[in-house]
Write an enzyme that holds these catalytic residues in place. Sequence first.
Site, PDB file in Angstrom:
ATOM      1  N   ASP A 111       3.745   3.810   6.456  1.00  0.00           N
ATOM      2  CA  ASP A 111       3.240   3.408   7.581  1.00  0.00           C
ATOM      3  C   ASP A 111       4.045   2.921   8.731  1.00  0.00           C
ATOM      4  O   ASP A 111       5.100   2.251   8.516  1.00  0.00           O
ATOM      5  CB  ASP A 111       2.087   2.258   7.737  1.00  0.00           C
ATOM      6  CG  ASP A 111       2.675   0.906   7.252  1.00  0.00           C
ATOM      7  OD1 ASP A 111       3.615   0.822   6.287  1.00  0.00           O
ATOM      8  OD2 ASP A 111       2.288   0.003   7.927  1.00  0.00           O
ATOM      9  N   LYS A 114       1.004  -1.268   0.064  1.00  0.00           N
ATOM     10  CA  LYS A 114      -0.076   0.044   0.018  1.00  0.00           C
ATOM     11  C   LYS A 114       0.775   1.218   0.134  1.00  0.00           C
ATOM     12  O   LYS A 114       0.333   2.240  -0.332  1.00  0.00           O
ATOM     13  CB  LYS A 114      -0.871   0.079   1.275  1.00  0.00           C
ATOM     14  CG  LYS A 114      -1.943  -0.969   1.459  1.00  0.00           C
ATOM     15  CD  LYS A 114      -2.490  -0.981   2.871  1.00  0.00           C
ATOM     16  CE  LYS A 114      -3.158  -2.341   3.187  1.00  0.00           C
ATOM     17  NZ  LYS A 114      -3.473  -2.113   4.614  1.00  0.00           N
ATOM     18  N   GLY A 115       2.171   1.227   0.576  1.00  0.00           N
ATOM     19  CA  GLY A 115       2.906   2.069   0.621  1.00  0.00           C
ATOM     20  C   GLY A 115       3.081   3.197  -0.547  1.00  0.00           C
ATOM     21  O   GLY A 115       3.315   4.517  -0.269  1.00  0.00           O
ATOM     22  N   ASP A 150      14.779  -0.687   1.171  1.00  0.00           N
ATOM     23  CA  ASP A 150      15.342  -0.877   2.534  1.00  0.00           C
ATOM     24  C   ASP A 150      16.541  -1.883   1.901  1.00  0.00           C
ATOM     25  O   ASP A 150      17.748  -1.459   1.664  1.00  0.00           O
ATOM     26  CB  ASP A 150      14.360  -1.277   3.455  1.00  0.00           C
ATOM     27  CG  ASP A 150      14.973  -1.449   4.939  1.00  0.00           C
ATOM     28  OD1 ASP A 150      15.386  -0.485   5.298  1.00  0.00           O
ATOM     29  OD2 ASP A 150      14.845  -2.575   5.513  1.00  0.00           O
ATOM     30  N   GLU A 203       7.587   2.479  -5.915  1.00  0.00           N
ATOM     31  CA  GLU A 203       7.663   1.843  -4.649  1.00  0.00           C
ATOM     32  C   GLU A 203       7.816   3.239  -3.905  1.00  0.00           C
ATOM     33  O   GLU A 203       8.424   4.199  -4.111  1.00  0.00           O
ATOM     34  CB  GLU A 203       8.910   1.046  -4.767  1.00  0.00           C
ATOM     35  CG  GLU A 203       9.212   0.491  -3.237  1.00  0.00           C
ATOM     36  CD  GLU A 203       8.395  -0.460  -2.731  1.00  0.00           C
ATOM     37  OE1 GLU A 203       7.215  -0.051  -2.648  1.00  0.00           O
ATOM     38  OE2 GLU A 203       8.451  -1.708  -2.238  1.00  0.00           O
TER      39      GLU A 203
HETATM   40  P1  IMP Z   1      12.942  -3.963   1.255  1.00  0.00           P
HETATM   41  O1  IMP Z   1      12.433  -5.234   0.516  1.00  0.00           O
HETATM   42  O2  IMP Z   1      13.740  -4.379   2.543  1.00  0.00           O
HETATM   43  O3  IMP Z   1      13.617  -3.252   0.399  1.00  0.00           O
HETATM   44  O4  IMP Z   1      11.801  -3.282   1.839  1.00  0.00           O
HETATM   45  C1  IMP Z   1      11.058  -2.315   1.283  1.00  0.00           C
HETATM   46  C2  IMP Z   1       9.763  -2.323   2.133  1.00  0.00           C
HETATM   47  O5  IMP Z   1       9.934  -2.171   3.638  1.00  0.00           O
HETATM   48  C3  IMP Z   1       9.093  -0.826   1.589  1.00  0.00           C
HETATM   49  O6  IMP Z   1       8.034  -1.140   0.551  1.00  0.00           O
HETATM   50  C4  IMP Z   1       8.122  -0.442   2.991  1.00  0.00           C
HETATM   51  O7  IMP Z   1       7.101  -1.219   2.914  1.00  0.00           O
HETATM   52  C5  IMP Z   1       9.083  -1.282   4.035  1.00  0.00           C
HETATM   53  N1  IMP Z   1       9.836  -0.108   4.883  1.00  0.00           N
HETATM   54  C6  IMP Z   1      11.229  -0.305   4.932  1.00  0.00           C
HETATM   55  N2  IMP Z   1      11.795   0.763   5.666  1.00  0.00           N
HETATM   56  C7  IMP Z   1      10.477   1.484   5.997  1.00  0.00           C
HETATM   57  C8  IMP Z   1      10.427   2.609   6.849  1.00  0.00           C
HETATM   58  O8  IMP Z   1      11.305   3.364   7.220  1.00  0.00           O
HETATM   59  N3  IMP Z   1       9.172   3.054   7.073  1.00  0.00           N
HETATM   60  C9  IMP Z   1       7.972   2.280   6.420  1.00  0.00           C
HETATM   61  N4  IMP Z   1       8.101   1.199   5.667  1.00  0.00           N
HETATM   62  C10 IMP Z   1       9.366   0.576   5.493  1.00  0.00           C
HETATM   63 MG    MG Z   2       6.156  -0.836   0.628  1.00  0.00          MG
END
Ligand code: IMP
Ligand code: MG
Length: 182
Positions: free
Chosen positions: A162, A45-46, A106, A102
């Site tokens: 969120d 949803k982000g 992270d 996106e």
């Molecule tokens: P990745 O697969 O670790 O790159 O994760 C990305 C997802 O983690 C994003 O789409 C967010 O939903 C969530 N995420 C990572 N860091 C944050 C943050 O600081 N605040 C909120 N959501 C986050």
């Molecule tokens: Mg997300």
Amino acid sequence: MTMLNNDVLKILASKEDIENIVSDLASKISDDYKDKNLLMLCILKGAVVFMGDLMKHLSIPTQIDFMKVSSYGSSTESSGTVNIVLDLHRKDLSDLDILIVEDIIDSGKTLSYLVDYLLLKGAKSVKTCTMLDKPSRRVVDFVPNYCGMTVPDEFVIGYGLDYDENYRALPFIGVLKPEVYS
Ligand code: IMP
Ligand code: MG
């Protein structure tokens, strides 16, 4: 600043900052995709707020679609496994230039998984556009094609992002006070 939520430690991007970032990104994308067949793919949803703003600023036509993935073990730490919760229900992707939209990168696992997945499904091209990037947290090598802003290793909320499903509607991007989740 009106509407400054009590749980926000500091603001990283104001409503005005965000407007400037989004319109810059939209003009770059409009230029790069003017001779292509753009499909903007919002990751729920982000990314929903960012996606809505970005598409309104484009000067070229686009189709839109949505996917939902889950990767989080706890509320602030990713489990590292990407599960597709809502898939893209299109049979033929071979004439589509997909731009994944996106909220934040992270570890990089979500987007690197999705890029491979969509290429395997036959998309003509797949690129990525993220509002925020936390490069210091990377676990897999991943560099987005378009990025609004780099943020430090802090938990951020607002503008779609969120913590436990709250704060998504804040019109700015801020750091959540650590005492809220620790
Ligand atoms: P990745 O697969 O670790 O790159 O994760 C990305 C997802 O983690 C994003 O789409 C967010 O939903 C969530 N995420 C990572 N860091 C944050 C943050 O600081 N605040 C909120 N959501 C986050
Ligand atoms: Mg997300």
